[in-house]
Design a protein around this motif. Structure first.
Motif, PDB file in Angstrom:
ATOM      1  N   MET A   1       1.608   1.492  -5.063  1.00 13.49           N
ATOM      2  CA  MET A   1       1.407   2.405  -3.887  1.00 13.49           C
ATOM      3  C   MET A   1       2.125   1.844  -2.595  1.00 13.49           C
ATOM      4  O   MET A   1       1.809   0.490  -2.446  1.00 13.49           O
ATOM      5  CB  MET A   1       0.082   2.896  -3.503  1.00 13.49           C
ATOM      6  N   THR A   2       2.853   2.497  -1.539  1.00 15.07           N
ATOM      7  CA  THR A   2       3.364   2.053  -0.522  1.00 15.07           C
ATOM      8  C   THR A   2       2.674   2.555   0.421  1.00 15.07           C
ATOM      9  O   THR A   2       2.228   3.903   0.564  1.00 15.07           O
ATOM     10  CB  THR A   2       4.865   2.347  -0.382  1.00 15.07           C
ATOM     11  N   THR A   3       2.300   1.860   1.456  1.00 15.87           N
ATOM     12  CA  THR A   3       1.755   2.364   2.895  1.00 15.87           C
ATOM     13  C   THR A   3       2.632   2.125   3.979  1.00 15.87           C
ATOM     14  O   THR A   3       3.039   1.195   4.178  1.00 15.87           O
ATOM     15  CB  THR A   3       0.293   1.475   3.339  1.00 15.87           C
TER      16      THR A   3
ATOM     17  N   ASP B   1       4.636   8.226  -4.032  1.00 13.25           N
ATOM     18  CA  ASP B   1       3.677   7.311  -4.343  1.00 13.25           C
ATOM     19  C   ASP B   1       3.459   6.366  -2.912  1.00 13.25           C
ATOM     20  O   ASP B   1       3.683   5.065  -2.908  1.00 13.25           O
ATOM     21  CB  ASP B   1       4.057   6.356  -5.606  1.00 13.25           C
ATOM     22  N   PHE B   2       3.443   7.232  -1.979  1.00  4.07           N
ATOM     23  CA  PHE B   2       2.885   6.321  -0.735  1.00  4.07           C
ATOM     24  C   PHE B   2       1.949   7.209   0.137  1.00  4.07           C
ATOM     25  O   PHE B   2       1.807   8.587  -0.071  1.00  4.07           O
ATOM     26  CB  PHE B   2       4.407   6.334   0.073  1.00  4.07           C
TER      27      PHE B   2
ATOM     28  N   ASP C   1      -6.247   0.717   3.624  1.00  7.05           N
ATOM     29  CA  ASP C   1      -5.129   1.057   2.919  1.00  7.05           C
ATOM     30  C   ASP C   1      -3.711   0.195   3.010  1.00  7.05           C
ATOM     31  O   ASP C   1      -3.228   0.145   1.941  1.00  7.05           O
ATOM     32  CB  ASP C   1      -4.590   2.707   3.410  1.00  7.05           C
ATOM     33  N   ILE C   2      -3.732  -0.588   3.921  1.00  3.34           N
ATOM     34  CA  ILE C   2      -2.604  -1.553   4.033  1.00  3.34           C
ATOM     35  C   ILE C   2      -3.024  -2.640   3.102  1.00  3.34           C
ATOM     36  O   ILE C   2      -2.092  -3.350   2.539  1.00  3.34           O
ATOM     37  CB  ILE C   2      -2.666  -2.105   5.402  1.00  3.34           C
TER      38      ILE C   2
ATOM     39  N   ARG D   1      -4.711  -2.547   0.286  1.00  2.00           N
ATOM     40  CA  ARG D   1      -4.820  -2.070  -1.204  1.00  2.00           C
ATOM     41  C   ARG D   1      -3.165  -1.607  -1.446  1.00  2.00           C
ATOM     42  O   ARG D   1      -2.919  -1.812  -2.767  1.00  2.00           O
ATOM     43  CB  ARG D   1      -5.561  -0.806  -1.246  1.00  2.00           C
ATOM     44  N   ALA D   2      -2.331  -1.761  -0.438  1.00  2.00           N
ATOM     45  CA  ALA D   2      -1.009  -1.208  -0.952  1.00  2.00           C
ATOM     46  C   ALA D   2      -0.292  -2.435  -1.689  1.00  2.00           C
ATOM     47  O   ALA D   2      -0.527  -3.555  -1.405  1.00  2.00           O
ATOM     48  CB  ALA D   2      -0.194  -0.862   0.495  1.00  2.00           C
ATOM     49  N   ASP D   3       0.651  -1.878  -2.550  1.00  2.00           N
ATOM     50  CA  ASP D   3       1.533  -2.925  -3.493  1.00  2.00           C
ATOM     51  C   ASP D   3       2.743  -3.205  -2.126  1.00  2.00           C
ATOM     52  O   ASP D   3       3.173  -4.438  -2.343  1.00  2.00           O
ATOM     53  CB  ASP D   3       2.305  -2.386  -4.405  1.00  2.00           C
ATOM     54  N   LYS D   4       3.075  -2.474  -1.415  1.00  2.34           N
ATOM     55  CA  LYS D   4       4.047  -2.580  -0.489  1.00  2.34           C
ATOM     56  C   LYS D   4       3.697  -1.998   0.764  1.00  2.34           C
ATOM     57  O   LYS D   4       2.975  -0.931   0.885  1.00  2.34           O
ATOM     58  CB  LYS D   4       5.429  -2.243  -0.664  1.00  2.34           C
ATOM     59  N   VAL D   5       4.249  -2.594   2.063  1.00  2.00           N
ATOM     60  CA  VAL D   5       3.986  -2.221   3.311  1.00  2.00           C
ATOM     61  C   VAL D   5       5.219  -1.988   4.105  1.00  2.00           C
ATOM     62  O   VAL D   5       6.104  -2.537   3.954  1.00  2.00           O
ATOM     63  CB  VAL D   5       3.266  -3.084   4.079  1.00  2.00           C
TER      64      VAL D   5
END
Length: 196
Positions: free
Chosen positions: A1-3, A25-26, A34-35, A37-41
């Protein structure tokens, strides 16, 4: 997931609209959880550095954004500038993820604002630019810039001045242009980031 980090400005929404074309998926959020847990930001930004830095501190995100550099992070526009050490816009210390200080375009012989589509010259291999032709055009709107340094991966010119249009240090990336406003090339760059 991306935030996508949400500062309540329109740029977060514009990035989200562009991302919808690529993935579902964002999320758009200013939550520390949320930041983390994200895979990418994705760290967008428009407006003034002072306002964004103030929001970062009010949302208690300063330490979070500095610590998450072990995961892919993309700063866009002002977001890239805030990821540097310092900005002369308001004389502020920033996140310090990238080395260098942001300076105003008025320090050169050009207009105080660089706006519109301009070529991006790729000078180092970078995963953001996979399958994007060199010197593709991207949309810029900025009055401050990062001089070229050892982590610069692409440059552009505004008037008489060459500046960093893209930068990479480890898993942290920054682009001075706005991929969400740059048509197919911009969408491809965002897709490349999401696929990292």
């Amino acid at each position: 997931m991306t935030t996508i980090v949400d500062f309540g400005d329109i740029n977060s929404k514009e990035v989200a609209e562009a991302l919808k074309i690529i993935t579902n998926d964002f999320i758009v959020s200013s939550s520390e959880v949320d930041i983390c847990r994200a895979d990418k930001v994705i760290f967008p930004g428009a407006g003034s550095a002072k306002d964004v830095m103030k929001k970062i501190h009010l949302l208690n995100l300063f330490s979070v954004l500095r610590i998450i550099i072990d995961k892919p992070m993309l700063g866009i526009g002002l977001g890239m500038q805030i990821m540097c050490e310092y900005t002369s816009e308001g004389n502020l210390s920033c996140l310090g993820i990238f080395p260098g200080s942001i300076i105003g375009l008025e320090n050169s012989n050009q207009s105080k604002t660089h706006e519109g589509f301009d070529k991006v010259k790729i000078i180092k291999d970078c995963p953001l630019f996979v399958d994007i032709p060199n010197e593709s055009e991207f949309y810029f709107k900025h009055s401050y810039f990062l001089p070229v340094n050892e982590f610069t991966v692409a440059t552009s010119k505004g008037g008489d001045r060459e500046f960093t249009s893209a930068i990479q240090k480890n898993l942290s990336f920054g682009v001075q242009f706005h991929p969400e406003k740059s048509g197919e090339a911009g969408l491809k760059l965002l897709e490349n980031f999401i696929k990292l």
